[in-house]
Scaffold this motif. Sequence first.
Motif, mmCIF file in Angstrom:
data_model
loop_
_atom_site.group_PDB
_atom_site.id
_atom_site.type_symbol
_atom_site.label_atom_id
_atom_site.label_comp_id
_atom_site.label_asym_id
_atom_site.label_seq_id
_atom_site.Cartn_x
_atom_site.Cartn_y
_atom_site.Cartn_z
ATOM 1 N N LEU A 83 75.626 -11.915 62.414
ATOM 2 C CA LEU A 83 74.757 -11.157 63.307
ATOM 3 C C LEU A 83 75.558 -10.006 63.902
ATOM 4 O O LEU A 83 76.773 -10.093 64.075
ATOM 5 N N SER A 84 74.852 -8.940 64.234
ATOM 6 C CA SER A 84 75.512 -7.796 64.864
ATOM 7 C C SER A 84 75.765 -8.105 66.344
ATOM 8 O O SER A 84 75.182 -9.044 66.902
ATOM 9 N N ILE A 85 76.608 -7.292 66.959
ATOM 10 C CA ILE A 85 76.889 -7.443 68.388
ATOM 11 C C ILE A 85 75.578 -7.364 69.179
ATOM 12 O O ILE A 85 75.349 -8.169 70.084
ATOM 13 N N ARG A 86 74.719 -6.426 68.819
ATOM 14 C CA ARG A 86 73.438 -6.232 69.508
ATOM 15 C C ARG A 86 72.578 -7.480 69.369
ATOM 16 O O ARG A 86 71.988 -7.946 70.336
ATOM 17 N N GLU A 87 72.492 -8.047 68.174
ATOM 18 C CA GLU A 87 71.665 -9.230 67.946
ATOM 19 C C GLU A 87 72.197 -10.434 68.724
ATOM 20 O O GLU A 87 71.423 -11.201 69.288
ATOM 21 N N ILE A 88 73.503 -10.569 68.765
ATOM 22 C CA ILE A 88 74.100 -11.670 69.529
ATOM 23 C C ILE A 88 73.816 -11.475 71.013
ATOM 24 O O ILE A 88 73.457 -12.419 71.720
ATOM 25 N N ALA A 89 73.967 -10.243 71.477
ATOM 26 C CA ALA A 89 73.703 -9.939 72.887
ATOM 27 C C ALA A 89 72.254 -10.274 73.242
ATOM 28 O O ALA A 89 71.980 -10.878 74.291
ATOM 29 N N ASP A 90 71.332 -9.908 72.367
ATOM 30 C CA ASP A 90 69.922 -10.225 72.610
ATOM 31 C C ASP A 90 69.679 -11.731 72.599
ATOM 32 O O ASP A 90 68.974 -12.260 73.457
ATOM 33 N N ALA A 91 70.287 -12.423 71.634
ATOM 34 C CA ALA A 91 70.072 -13.870 71.511
ATOM 35 C C ALA A 91 70.638 -14.619 72.710
ATOM 36 O O ALA A 91 70.051 -15.598 73.170
ATOM 37 N N LEU A 92 71.779 -14.173 73.213
ATOM 38 C CA LEU A 92 72.434 -14.872 74.315
ATOM 39 C C LEU A 92 72.099 -14.281 75.684
ATOM 40 O O LEU A 92 72.583 -14.757 76.704
ATOM 41 N N LYS A 93 71.292 -13.223 75.670
ATOM 42 C CA LYS A 93 70.874 -12.552 76.899
ATOM 43 C C LYS A 93 72.078 -12.097 77.721
ATOM 44 O O LYS A 93 72.184 -12.350 78.917
ATOM 45 N N LEU A 94 72.987 -11.412 77.011
ATOM 46 C CA LEU A 94 74.179 -10.842 77.630
ATOM 47 C C LEU A 94 74.299 -9.393 77.189
ATOM 48 O O LEU A 94 73.627 -8.967 76.246
ATOM 49 N N SER A 95 75.171 -8.641 77.840
ATOM 50 C CA SER A 95 75.397 -7.256 77.437
ATOM 51 C C SER A 95 76.268 -7.226 76.182
ATOM 52 O O SER A 95 76.982 -8.184 75.880
ATOM 53 N N GLU A 96 76.208 -6.098 75.479
ATOM 54 C CA GLU A 96 77.045 -5.944 74.294
ATOM 55 C C GLU A 96 78.517 -5.994 74.686
ATOM 56 O O GLU A 96 79.345 -6.551 73.954
ATOM 57 N N GLY A 97 78.856 -5.431 75.829
ATOM 58 C CA GLY A 97 80.234 -5.467 76.305
ATOM 59 C C GLY A 97 80.719 -6.885 76.530
ATOM 60 O O GLY A 97 81.865 -7.228 76.205
ATOM 61 N N ALA A 98 79.847 -7.734 77.082
ATOM 62 C CA ALA A 98 80.220 -9.136 77.313
ATOM 63 C C ALA A 98 80.459 -9.845 75.980
ATOM 64 O O ALA A 98 81.390 -10.638 75.854
ATOM 65 N N ILE A 99 79.652 -9.545 74.980
ATOM 66 C CA ILE A 99 79.819 -10.165 73.662
ATOM 67 C C ILE A 99 81.134 -9.701 73.038
ATOM 68 O O ILE A 99 81.891 -10.511 72.494
ATOM 69 N N LYS A 100 81.436 -8.407 73.134
ATOM 70 C CA LYS A 100 82.698 -7.894 72.585
ATOM 71 C C LYS A 100 83.885 -8.558 73.269
ATOM 72 O O LYS A 100 84.867 -8.936 72.615
ATOM 73 N N THR A 101 83.794 -8.734 74.577
ATOM 74 C CA THR A 101 84.874 -9.379 75.323
ATOM 75 C C THR A 101 85.027 -10.826 74.887
ATOM 76 O O THR A 101 86.147 -11.309 74.658
ATOM 77 N N ARG A 102 83.913 -11.536 74.758
ATOM 78 C CA ARG A 102 83.978 -12.949 74.365
ATOM 79 C C ARG A 102 84.506 -13.107 72.942
ATOM 80 O O ARG A 102 85.261 -14.037 72.656
ATOM 81 N N LEU A 103 84.128 -12.189 72.051
ATOM 82 C CA LEU A 103 84.661 -12.240 70.687
ATOM 83 C C LEU A 103 86.170 -11.995 70.690
ATOM 84 O O LEU A 103 86.919 -12.685 70.018
ATOM 85 N N SER A 104 86.597 -11.022 71.459
ATOM 86 C CA SER A 104 88.020 -10.709 71.534
ATOM 87 C C SER A 104 88.813 -11.886 72.102
ATOM 88 O O SER A 104 89.842 -12.290 71.545
ATOM 89 N N ARG A 105 88.332 -12.451 73.182
ATOM 90 C CA ARG A 105 89.027 -13.589 73.788
ATOM 91 C C ARG A 105 88.972 -14.827 72.898
ATOM 92 O O ARG A 105 89.931 -15.586 72.832
ATOM 93 N N GLY A 106 87.858 -15.006 72.206
ATOM 94 C CA GLY A 106 87.749 -16.119 71.269
ATOM 95 C C GLY A 106 88.740 -15.965 70.130
ATOM 96 O O GLY A 106 89.403 -16.932 69.730
#
Length: 174
Positions: free
Chosen positions: A128-151
């Motif tokens: 899934l794209s960052i946008r799709e993950i953000a929509d699915a998890l109801k978070l901002s794209e920035g939060a998803i990028k941060t979580r991916l980086s930390r993960g």
Amino acid sequence: MEQKDLLVQWVQQYFDRLTYIAYTYVRDQSRAEDLVQESFMNAYLSAHQLKDPTRPFPWLVRIVINRCLNATRNNRREQPTQFLPEQRSMSTEDIYMQRSRDKEVYAAIMSLPEKYRTPVILFYFEELSIREIADALKLSEGAIKTRLSRGRDQLKIKLRGVDIDELRDAYSSS
């Protein structure tokens, strides 16, 4: 397309992928399958809320995750009785993953906190794209990028000693 046909199409296309996601939450294959089936019923009943009918997967992911979180919350409230002790044996999926060549990766991903585990799985395994993950998890794209980086950072630490290049090649050829 009739709504029933749409449901059949979703089940055929997404059942296995959604079951894998549910399994990462509940760690019980049969429970994961039950939760996905319940999620499909919820999706069927609320199909009118789907914003982009051409891309239902992120919406279905959100429904499955919510269902898993609710099930996890409900299970915490249950108190096992002394008369029925929980006899938990390893599931077939656990045995398979332990024996497979990527058991270290699986264990490392499953040991990540949920807030990092879910974006990693959705991004790398479900593509899934960052946008799709953000929509699915109801978070901002920035939060998803941060979580991916930390993960990823946590996975690097957990997988130190495992040949990262070999793993990268194995997963890129899949």
